[in-house]
Design an enzyme around this catalytic site. Structure first.
Site, PDB file in Angstrom:
ATOM      1  N   LYS A 189     -16.282  -8.487 -38.074  1.00 41.75           N
ATOM      2  CA  LYS A 189     -16.855  -9.553 -38.892  1.00 41.75           C
ATOM      3  C   LYS A 189     -18.384  -9.543 -38.769  1.00 41.75           C
ATOM      4  CE  LYS A 189     -13.141 -13.011 -38.255  1.00 41.75           C
ATOM      5  NZ  LYS A 189     -12.770 -13.264 -39.661  1.00 41.75           N
ATOM      6  N   ARG A 219      -1.571 -12.753 -39.310  1.00 47.33           N
ATOM      7  CA  ARG A 219      -0.250 -12.595 -39.928  1.00 47.33           C
ATOM      8  C   ARG A 219       0.602 -11.586 -39.162  1.00 47.33           C
ATOM      9  NH1 ARG A 219      -3.009 -10.937 -45.548  1.00 47.33           N
ATOM     10  NH2 ARG A 219      -4.553 -12.361 -44.677  1.00 47.33           N
TER      11      ARG A 219
END
Ligand code: BES
Ligand code: ZN
Ligand code: ZN
Length: 477
Positions: free
Chosen positions: A256, A330
């Site tokens: 990120k 996820r």
């Protein structure tokens, strides 16, 4: 700074609420709607002149201290406004949470009946919260309230205690909160309520077939793990809570940018919400068979990190191509959900700071809810707004399901196009909830960016109070 403030850190009840049996007078607080008449209030002509002089009108959060003839504070007027949805959005009782911050040190009582005394007291308690673990010279201000008439003491204190746990967990920086500390918090909770707990750590995850939890966490020296807590009567309705416990999300090799990484200590906000809700369920002894599953890991970077293009085999057998290592939540959730699904729970609820896209759609204060149950969705939207813990439904739109197709594996973990990111993430999760009857997933921000009446800037285990209220209601049916 205390050593381990999370451990056995109980609510300082007597600072927040006037202790039972405390003698002495509490200063009355009169809540006043906008432009309402003050005629009925027991005020002297001098006090009325004062109130007029300072221009008190009952606008939202307007506060006026009323002096007595002896120069002491004789009362407080507090404005509730005209009921228009403000901040925090919800019933005007919630505004009472503003007072512990703004009133002078002392003890108080609500002088007029609150429409919802529980909500008023909960707001007071939530608004009293401060996170002071790393403040060297912090002295708590004791601004306490007599529990309003008609309030359910246990419900109020348990709710505040549970939310405090969730906030403390989120606020603790990753340097002091990794998978081990999440495990400690879960073990504390289990011990407090006599729950059973089992934890699978590190390479054991491979042996017990949780390959994706292992893959996401293996680059960190802090071993990933799966926490499995169960509580409640065998034979009661089965409710399983699954919470994303990424204690820090660097993004992995798909790292990120710094601005996006800054707040990623809160990427265990789903785990915090699940533990908060579990805490409330157990403390209030809801007749449910509760299971809490927390896959927890640090999404870190090292030579051993999982890579873009890797193919992982999940617990459910589905192979997953990694389109982006930053879509790690996820993956760990899918393995935990597969385990949950094996016993076909009546309700399976998933909590996660899953996507930036949910924030783009709904902003930080309004978590997205995805569910296969329309009646439940309607109940949640209404109830959550009523307790100041709102959620909004987004669709599990089947038309986007095919976007997760992969040329090499059964499924990709992302859809590369910059569209509907929170929906495709929810559709990814849904594939691992095949047998659960009612499935709901909450994509939450877990963080209050600006202070409001219900708390300071910082961690917030969103959706826990709302879902608790709905589950408690359902048991009355
Ligand atoms: N933890 C983030 C999601 C997140 C970001 C939540 C900011 C709240 C605030 C998650 O693991 C993530 O990075 N998701 C990616 C998915 C993308 C790579 C498909 C995202 O949302 O950008
Ligand atoms: Zn990520
Ligand atoms: Zn994440």
């Amino acid at each position: 700074m205390s050593d381990d403030p999370m451990k056995c850190d109980r609510l300082p009840v007597d600072d927040i609420f006037v202790a039972d049996g405390t003698a002495g007078l509490q200063i009355p607080i009169w809540t006043v709607e906008k432009d309402a008449s003050l005629e009925a209030l027991p005020l002297s002509p001098e006090q009325r002149a004062w109130i007029e002089g300072v221009g008190f009108k009952g606008t939202v959060k307007q506060q006026t201290l009323v002096p007595g003839s002896d120069g002491r504070i004789a009362g407080v007027l507090f404005g509730l406004g005209d009921g228009a949805a403000g901040e925090p959005s919800g019933p005007s009782e919630l505004l009472i949470g503003q007072l512990p911050q703004s009133l002078p040190v002392g003890s108080y009582r609500l002088a007029n009946d609150a429409r919802d005394p529980n909500l008023a007291a909960i707001a007071w308690g939530l608004g009293s919260y401060r996170y002071a673990r790393y403040k060297s010279n912090s002295t708590p201000r004791t601004v306490s309230l007599r529990l309003p008439q008609g309030a359910d003491r246990d419900l109020v204190l348990n709710t505040i205690d549970a939310v405090k746990l969730g906030r403390d967990l989120i606020n603790t920086p990753a340097s002091d909160l990794g998978p081990t500390e999440i495990e400690i918090a879960a073990r504390d909770l289990a011990a407090r309520y006599g729950a059973r707990i089992e934890v699978t750590v590190g390479d054991e995850l491979l042996a017990k077939n949780f390959p994706m939890i292992h893959a996401v966490g293996r680059a960190s020296p802090r071993a990933p793990r799966l926490i499995d807590l169960t509580w409640g009567r065998e034979g009661a309705r089965t409710v399983t809570l699954v919470g994303k416990g990424i204690t820090f999300d660097t993004g992995g090799l798909d790292i990120k940018p710094s601005s996006a990484m800054l707040l990623m200590k809160k990427d265990m906000g789903g785990a915090a919400a699940a533990l908060t809700l579990g805490h409330m369920i157990m403390a209030q002894k809801l007749d449910l068979r509760l299971r809490i599953l927390i896959p927890t890991a640090e999404n870190s970077i090292s030579g051993d990190a999982f890579r873009p293009g890797d193919v992982l085999k999940s617990r459910a057998g589905t192979t997953v191509e990694i389109g982006n290592t930053d879509a790690e939540g996820r993956l760990v959730l899918a393995d935990a959900m597969a385990l949950a699904d094996e016993e076909s729970p009546q309700s399976l609820f998933v909590f996660a700071t899953l996507t930036g896209a949910a924030r783009v759609a709904l902003g930080p204060d309004l978590p997205a809810m995805f569910t296969n149950d329309d009646a439940f969705a309607a109940e949640m939207v209404a109830t959550s707004a009523g307790v100041g813990d709102p959620v909004w439904r987004l669709p599990l739109w089947p038309g986007y399901d095919a976007k997760l197709e992969s040329p090499v594996a059964d499924i990709n973990n992302v859809w590369e196009a910059p569209f509907a990111g929170s929906i495709t993430a929810a559709l990814f999760l849904k594939r691992f909830a095949k047998k659960a009857q009612r499935f709901a997933h909450f994509d939450l921000f877990g963080w209050r960016p600006l202070p409001n009446a219900l708390g300071p800037r910082g961690g917030e285990p969103q959706t826990a109070r709302a879902l608790f209220t709905v589950l408690a209601k359902e048991l009355c049916r």
